[in-house]
Design a protein around this motif. Structure first.
Motif, PDB file in Angstrom:
ATOM      1  N   UNK A 123       0.835  -1.190   0.000  1.00 49.73           N
ATOM      2  CA  UNK A 123       0.000   0.000   0.000  1.00 49.73           C
ATOM      3  C   UNK A 123       0.870   1.239   0.000  1.00 49.73           C
ATOM      4  N   UNK A 124       0.329   2.286  -0.573  1.00 49.17           N
ATOM      5  CA  UNK A 124       1.046   3.541  -0.590  1.00 49.17           C
ATOM      6  C   UNK A 124       1.284   3.972   0.847  1.00 49.17           C
ATOM      7  N   UNK A 125       2.392   4.612   1.110  1.00 50.98           N
ATOM      8  CA  UNK A 125       2.641   5.104   2.460  1.00 50.98           C
ATOM      9  C   UNK A 125       1.561   6.087   2.877  1.00 50.98           C
ATOM     10  N   UNK A 126       1.216   6.077   4.141  1.00 47.25           N
ATOM     11  CA  UNK A 126       0.211   7.041   4.589  1.00 47.25           C
ATOM     12  C   UNK A 126      -0.803   6.412   5.509  1.00 47.25           C
ATOM     13  N   UNK A 127      -2.027   6.863   5.418  1.00 48.59           N
ATOM     14  CA  UNK A 127      -3.076   6.444   6.345  1.00 48.59           C
ATOM     15  C   UNK A 127      -3.397   4.971   6.197  1.00 48.59           C
ATOM     16  N   UNK A 128      -3.881   4.410   7.299  1.00 47.20           N
ATOM     17  CA  UNK A 128      -4.218   2.987   7.297  1.00 47.20           C
ATOM     18  C   UNK A 128      -5.343   2.661   6.344  1.00 47.20           C
ATOM     19  N   UNK A 129      -6.190   3.649   6.011  1.00 50.65           N
ATOM     20  CA  UNK A 129      -7.330   3.328   5.166  1.00 50.65           C
ATOM     21  C   UNK A 129      -7.033   3.501   3.685  1.00 50.65           C
ATOM     22  N   UNK A 130      -5.794   3.359   3.304  1.00 53.66           N
ATOM     23  CA  UNK A 130      -5.442   3.298   1.888  1.00 53.66           C
ATOM     24  C   UNK A 130      -5.675   1.877   1.388  1.00 53.66           C
ATOM     25  N   UNK A 131      -6.126   1.729   0.130  1.00 56.24           N
ATOM     26  CA  UNK A 131      -6.284   0.368  -0.394  1.00 56.24           C
ATOM     27  C   UNK A 131      -4.932  -0.285  -0.624  1.00 56.24           C
ATOM     28  N   UNK A 132      -4.934  -1.596  -0.649  1.00 57.54           N
ATOM     29  CA  UNK A 132      -3.731  -2.325  -1.006  1.00 57.54           C
ATOM     30  C   UNK A 132      -3.736  -2.582  -2.506  1.00 57.54           C
ATOM     31  N   UNK A 133      -2.550  -2.627  -3.064  1.00 61.54           N
ATOM     32  CA  UNK A 133      -2.395  -2.904  -4.486  1.00 61.54           C
ATOM     33  C   UNK A 133      -1.714  -4.255  -4.627  1.00 61.54           C
ATOM     34  N   UNK A 134      -2.339  -5.111  -5.404  1.00 57.88           N
ATOM     35  CA  UNK A 134      -1.898  -6.498  -5.487  1.00 57.88           C
ATOM     36  C   UNK A 134      -1.079  -6.776  -6.733  1.00 57.88           C
TER      37      UNK A 134
END
Lengths: 117, 111
Positions: free
Chosen positions: A97-108
């Motif tokens: 996931x992009x650095x930052x808030x926990x509620x960022x989506x994950x990229x697979x």
């Protein structure tokens, strides 16, 4: 376009072989990557959280000596299945996931299908 | 370990039908709920990340609602098309933890 690259996409090898799977973040730095495993008709099961520059955090029941994770750079995490046996045959997929808030989506990544003969 | 339930497990609809499926999760220590779409031979694609009770998000013909108090989220697809055929995964996470995925709902849309 893809933001996470996973390689190889398919591996067939003999029992006893060690197999390395690479997961790369493209155009961004991923301090944390995740490794999942999926058995047929089951959900994606988290195996471990890979942290850049430190030891991976393994989920309960996952053998750390069997599934070696190395996150040596901010764009690459590797999963090595050591001395693979037929029961290790499965679908392995990584995410970042992009650095930052926990509620960022994950990229697979696209996943790796591992078949041990 | 979070217990995440998705229903139905699979669903077959005709083109043009609207449909919805459910994701249930423990409401305690809730932080966020993620929805992904996973087409065969492709990587899972993020659809929504929802955090607030009562959240409603929309992306084209797909929308989702969230109830954190009772621990469920609905995903709706309006006017299903064959290209909507995929497995839809939900994954809640508690603060500071990784995503825990449900088994998914596999949607098949016939033309």
């Amino acid at each position: 376009g893809a933001v996470v690259s996973q390689h190889p996409s398919w591996v067939i090898c003999k029992s006893g072989t060690s197999v390395k799977i690479e997961c790369r973040s493209l155009d961004f730095q991923a301090t944390t990557m995740f490794w999942y495993r999926q058995f047929p008709k089951q959900s994606l099961m988290l195996m471990a959280t890979s942290n850049e520059g430190s030891k991976a955090t393994y989920e309960q029941g996952v053998e750390k000596d069997k599934f070696l994770i190395n996150h040596a750079s901010l764009t690459l995490s590797t999963l090595t299945v050591t001395s693979a046996h037929p029961e290790d045959s499965s679908f392995y997929i990584c995410s970042a996931k992009f650095p930052g808030a926990l509620n960022q989506p994950q990229h697979f990544g696209d996943g790796t299908r591992l078949s041990i003969l | 370990i979070l217990n995440v339930e998705q229903s139905p497990q699979s669903l077959h609809v005709q083109e043009g039908d609207s449909t919805n499926f459910t994701c249930s999760f423990p409401s305690s220590n809730f932080y966020a709920l993620h929805w992904y779409r996973w087409e065969t031979a492709k990587s899972p694609e993020a659809l929504f990340v929802m955090t607030l009770n009562g959240d409603e998000k929309k992306k084209g013909r797909i929308s989702a609602t969230l109830n954190t108090k009772e621990g469920y989220s609905y995903l709706y697809i309006k006017g299903s098309q064959p290209e909507d055929s995929a497995t839809y995964l939900c994954a809640p996470n508690q603060a500071g933890t990784a995503l825990i995925f449900g088994k998914g709902t596999t949607l098949s849309v016939s033309s």
